[in-house]
Scaffold this motif. Structure first.
Motif, PDB file in Angstrom:
ATOM      1  N   MET A 156     -16.290 -11.520   2.443  1.00 32.81           N
ATOM      2  CA  MET A 156     -14.898 -11.079   2.529  1.00 32.81           C
ATOM      3  C   MET A 156     -14.344 -11.376   3.920  1.00 32.81           C
ATOM      4  SD  MET A 156     -13.316  -7.223   2.152  1.00 32.81           S
ATOM      5  CE  MET A 156     -12.557  -6.852   3.728  1.00 32.81           C
ATOM      6  N   GLU A 157     -13.161 -11.972   3.959  1.00 27.49           N
ATOM      7  CA  GLU A 157     -12.453 -12.175   5.220  1.00 27.49           C
ATOM      8  C   GLU A 157     -11.667 -10.905   5.506  1.00 27.49           C
ATOM      9  OE1 GLU A 157     -11.024 -14.658   8.449  1.00 27.49           O
ATOM     10  OE2 GLU A 157     -12.738 -14.762   7.096  1.00 27.49           O
ATOM     11  N   ALA A 158     -12.040 -10.170   6.551  1.00 21.34           N
ATOM     12  CA  ALA A 158     -11.338  -8.915   6.853  1.00 21.34           C
ATOM     13  C   ALA A 158      -9.947  -9.234   7.414  1.00 21.34           C
ATOM     14  CB  ALA A 158     -12.145  -8.102   7.850  1.00 21.34           C
ATOM     15  N   PRO A 159      -8.937  -8.465   7.009  1.00 19.47           N
ATOM     16  CA  PRO A 159      -7.545  -8.790   7.370  1.00 19.47           C
ATOM     17  C   PRO A 159      -7.149  -8.322   8.770  1.00 19.47           C
ATOM     18  CG  PRO A 159      -7.593  -6.857   5.966  1.00 19.47           C
ATOM     19  CD  PRO A 159      -9.030  -7.302   6.119  1.00 19.47           C
ATOM     20  N   TYR A 160      -7.878  -8.784   9.793  1.00 22.35           N
ATOM     21  CA  TYR A 160      -7.565  -8.348  11.157  1.00 22.35           C
ATOM     22  C   TYR A 160      -6.138  -8.725  11.548  1.00 22.35           C
ATOM     23  CZ  TYR A 160     -12.534  -7.463  11.535  1.00 22.35           C
ATOM     24  OH  TYR A 160     -13.802  -6.985  11.326  1.00 22.35           O
ATOM     25  N   ALA A 161      -5.471  -7.792  12.226  1.00 24.45           N
ATOM     26  CA  ALA A 161      -4.138  -8.038  12.801  1.00 24.45           C
ATOM     27  C   ALA A 161      -3.089  -8.413  11.755  1.00 24.45           C
ATOM     28  CB  ALA A 161      -4.214  -9.104  13.894  1.00 24.45           C
ATOM     29  N   LYS A 162      -3.362  -8.111  10.491  1.00 26.94           N
ATOM     30  CA  LYS A 162      -2.376  -8.401   9.435  1.00 26.94           C
ATOM     31  C   LYS A 162      -1.798  -7.094   8.910  1.00 26.94           C
ATOM     32  CE  LYS A 162      -3.921 -12.819   7.640  1.00 26.94           C
ATOM     33  NZ  LYS A 162      -5.369 -12.962   7.964  1.00 26.94           N
ATOM     34  N   LEU A 163      -0.509  -7.105   8.641  1.00 26.36           N
ATOM     35  CA  LEU A 163       0.124  -5.908   8.096  1.00 26.36           C
ATOM     36  C   LEU A 163      -0.079  -5.884   6.581  1.00 26.36           C
ATOM     37  CD1 LEU A 163       1.988  -3.437   8.639  1.00 26.36           C
ATOM     38  CD2 LEU A 163       3.905  -4.928   8.051  1.00 26.36           C
ATOM     39  N   GLU A 164      -0.700  -4.813   6.085  1.00 25.23           N
ATOM     40  CA  GLU A 164      -0.876  -4.661   4.633  1.00 25.23           C
ATOM     41  C   GLU A 164      -0.020  -3.480   4.178  1.00 25.23           C
ATOM     42  OE1 GLU A 164      -5.313  -5.177   3.397  1.00 25.23           O
ATOM     43  OE2 GLU A 164      -5.278  -4.178   5.344  1.00 25.23           O
ATOM     44  N   GLN A 165       0.933  -3.751   3.313  1.00 27.87           N
ATOM     45  CA  GLN A 165       1.783  -2.678   2.773  1.00 27.87           C
ATOM     46  C   GLN A 165       1.058  -2.075   1.575  1.00 27.87           C
ATOM     47  OE1 GLN A 165       4.947  -2.140   4.342  1.00 27.87           O
ATOM     48  NE2 GLN A 165       4.790  -0.162   3.288  1.00 27.87           N
ATOM     49  N   LEU A 166       0.700  -0.788   1.653  1.00 28.83           N
ATOM     50  CA  LEU A 166      -0.135  -0.181   0.615  1.00 28.83           C
ATOM     51  C   LEU A 166       0.698   0.506  -0.450  1.00 28.83           C
ATOM     52  CD1 LEU A 166      -2.720   1.284   3.120  1.00 28.83           C
ATOM     53  CD2 LEU A 166      -2.978  -0.786   1.742  1.00 28.83           C
ATOM     54  N   GLU A 167       1.825   1.053  -0.054  1.00 29.75           N
ATOM     55  CA  GLU A 167       2.784   1.680  -0.962  1.00 29.75           C
ATOM     56  C   GLU A 167       4.051   1.848  -0.128  1.00 29.75           C
ATOM     57  OE1 GLU A 167       2.479   6.230  -1.242  1.00 29.75           O
ATOM     58  OE2 GLU A 167       0.362   5.657  -1.196  1.00 29.75           O
ATOM     59  N   PRO A 168       5.172   2.172  -0.734  1.00 28.68           N
ATOM     60  CA  PRO A 168       6.374   2.358   0.073  1.00 28.68           C
ATOM     61  C   PRO A 168       6.114   3.424   1.141  1.00 28.68           C
ATOM     62  CG  PRO A 168       6.936   2.333  -2.258  1.00 28.68           C
ATOM     63  CD  PRO A 168       5.438   2.350  -2.183  1.00 28.68           C
ATOM     64  N   GLY A 169       6.337   3.082   2.390  1.00 26.23           N
ATOM     65  CA  GLY A 169       6.158   4.064   3.455  1.00 26.23           C
ATOM     66  C   GLY A 169       4.756   4.167   4.024  1.00 26.23           C
ATOM     67  N   VAL A 170       3.803   3.408   3.489  1.00 30.99           N
ATOM     68  CA  VAL A 170       2.449   3.416   4.062  1.00 30.99           C
ATOM     69  C   VAL A 170       1.935   1.983   4.204  1.00 30.99           C
ATOM     70  CG1 VAL A 170       0.067   4.251   3.903  1.00 30.99           C
ATOM     71  CG2 VAL A 170       1.925   5.651   2.970  1.00 30.99           C
ATOM     72  N   ALA A 171       1.682   1.579   5.442  1.00 31.24           N
ATOM     73  CA  ALA A 171       1.139   0.247   5.710  1.00 31.24           C
ATOM     74  C   ALA A 171      -0.032   0.379   6.670  1.00 31.24           C
ATOM     75  CB  ALA A 171       2.215  -0.650   6.306  1.00 31.24           C
TER      76      ALA A 171
ATOM     77  N   GLY B 135     -13.792  -2.109  11.031  1.00 32.42           N
ATOM     78  CA  GLY B 135     -13.007  -1.737  12.202  1.00 32.42           C
ATOM     79  C   GLY B 135     -12.147  -0.527  11.887  1.00 32.42           C
ATOM     80  N   THR B 136     -11.309  -0.160  12.861  1.00 37.08           N
ATOM     81  CA  THR B 136     -10.419   0.991  12.682  1.00 37.08           C
ATOM     82  C   THR B 136      -9.144   0.562  11.986  1.00 37.08           C
ATOM     83  OG1 THR B 136     -11.247   1.919  14.753  1.00 37.08           O
ATOM     84  CG2 THR B 136      -9.174   2.839  13.909  1.00 37.08           C
ATOM     85  N   GLN B 137      -8.745   1.305  10.984  1.00 38.59           N
ATOM     86  CA  GLN B 137      -7.502   1.007  10.283  1.00 38.59           C
ATOM     87  C   GLN B 137      -6.393   1.912  10.830  1.00 38.59           C
ATOM     88  OE1 GLN B 137      -9.066  -0.406   5.985  1.00 38.59           O
ATOM     89  NE2 GLN B 137      -9.420   1.738   6.418  1.00 38.59           N
ATOM     90  N   THR B 138      -5.404   1.276  11.439  1.00 37.27           N
ATOM     91  CA  THR B 138      -4.243   2.001  11.941  1.00 37.27           C
ATOM     92  C   THR B 138      -3.192   2.017  10.840  1.00 37.27           C
ATOM     93  OG1 THR B 138      -4.681   1.258  14.201  1.00 37.27           O
ATOM     94  CG2 THR B 138      -2.422   1.958  13.700  1.00 37.27           C
ATOM     95  N   TYR B 139      -2.580   3.184  10.609  1.00 38.63           N
ATOM     96  CA  TYR B 139      -1.560   3.284   9.567  1.00 38.63           C
ATOM     97  C   TYR B 139      -0.180   3.414  10.184  1.00 38.63           C
ATOM     98  CZ  TYR B 139      -5.342   3.806   6.268  1.00 38.63           C
ATOM     99  OH  TYR B 139      -6.461   3.570   5.511  1.00 38.63           O
ATOM    100  N   LEU B 140       0.784   2.759   9.564  1.00 34.91           N
ATOM    101  CA  LEU B 140       2.197   2.960   9.881  1.00 34.91           C
ATOM    102  C   LEU B 140       2.795   3.689   8.705  1.00 34.91           C
ATOM    103  CD1 LEU B 140       1.624   0.527  11.849  1.00 34.91           C
ATOM    104  CD2 LEU B 140       4.043  -0.014  11.550  1.00 34.91           C
TER     105      LEU B 140
END
Ligand SMILES: [Zn+2]
Length: 285
Positions: A1-16, A30-35
């Motif tokens: 698996m290629e880990a998605p470093y430094a990429k923004l993943e939108q998980l649901e409206p309001g959570v990325a 690694g650590t997953q930072t959430y927006l």
């Protein structure tokens, strides 16, 4: 698996989510930072202070107002980026408490970020507003004494309290197994729809998952109690018996978790220690 470093993943409206490039035996990929939020955002667990990660976060924020930079706890893979990110965005650091000064000695091993300085500490139950929606702190001590989870729109950002890939490390003196179990119980009283942990995939069956974690810990406790019931044993001997085939990089952490169980059992009067060895207290006494 290629880990998605430094990429923004939108998980649901309001959570990325943005993954930091700090993979290890403890952090998984690694650590997953959430927006969280839409027009305005809060950044949860900004992560390690790595330029590539900070660039990715600033890009993900995209000029929106950052209401808060929030840390679930102050391990070095979670909170150090709060400072440069606060400088870059002007946003306050709001969330878990720093470790109390008098506890910075033995409690603060190399894994702790001693420079963490929040502008505001949230107690369990306190909220912040984000686009008119509430972000609520849920006090979940155990992994660390200052650990918080954050609830937002039916999702719970669980930090390291519940992880998606492995059981949580609980190491005394700051880590506390009894508190950790109480904090798991607290999650069972809630009806969160999904967990977003700092490490590992989202947990889409929270209730079942937490029940499984509680069962796992109770089984581990029973196993440890059985081992020290056979004969007095030092912790490395308990680890060798309870964790066959363990990754050598995790032996120290496993020893910490065993100690956490033993300290809890000692408080409950079920084991006693003599120097480095531990023995079950026979029920007849
Ligand atoms: Zn941690």
């Amino acid at each position: 698996m290629e880990a998605p470093y430094a990429k923004l993943e939108q998980l649901e409206p309001g959570v990325a989510r943005v993954l930091a490039h700090n993979p290890s035996a403890f952090t998984y990929y690694g650590t997953q930072t959430y927006l969280i939020g839409e027009k305005e955002v809060a950044v949860v667990d900004p992560g390690p202070d790595l330029p590539e990660h900070l660039d990715a976060l600033e890009q993900a924020i995209g000029g929106r107002r950052v209401v808060a930079i929030m840390c679930t706890h102050t391990h070095r893979d979670h909170s150090p980026a709060s400072r440069p990110l606060s400088e870059a965005t002007g946003a306050p650091i709001i969330g878990c408490a720093p470790l109390a000064l008098e506890t910075v000695g033995p409690r603060a091993d190399a894994a702790f970020d001693g420079d963490y300085e929040p502008d505001r500490v949230l107690q369990g139950g306190e909220t912040l507003e984000l686009d008119g929606k509430a972000v609520t702190a849920v006090a979940t001590p155990g992994h660390t004494s200052n650990h918080l989870c954050f609830a937002y729109e039916g999702a719970l950002l669980t930090g390291d309290h519940v992880m998606g890939w492995s059981t949580t490390v609980v190491v005394p003196p700051d880590g506390d197994m009894a508190e950790y179990m109480r904090s798991l119980d607290k999650l069972r009283q809630r009806d969160d729809r999904i967990y977003y942990p700092a490490h590992g995939p989202a947990v889409t069956n929270p209730q079942q998952y937490v029940r499984h974690l509680v069962g796992h810990r109770m089984q581990r406790e029973k196993q440890i109690l059985g081992l020290v019931g056979e004969k007095p044993r030092p912790i490395p001997d308990i680890v060798a018996n309870a964790y066959p085939g363990l990754d050598p990089r995790l032996v120290v952490a496993a020893g910490g978790s065993v100690l956490a169980h033993l300290v809890d059992l000692e408080r409950r009067g079920l084991v006693e220690r003599d120097g480095d060895t531990w023995t079950a207290v026979s029920p007849s006494r």
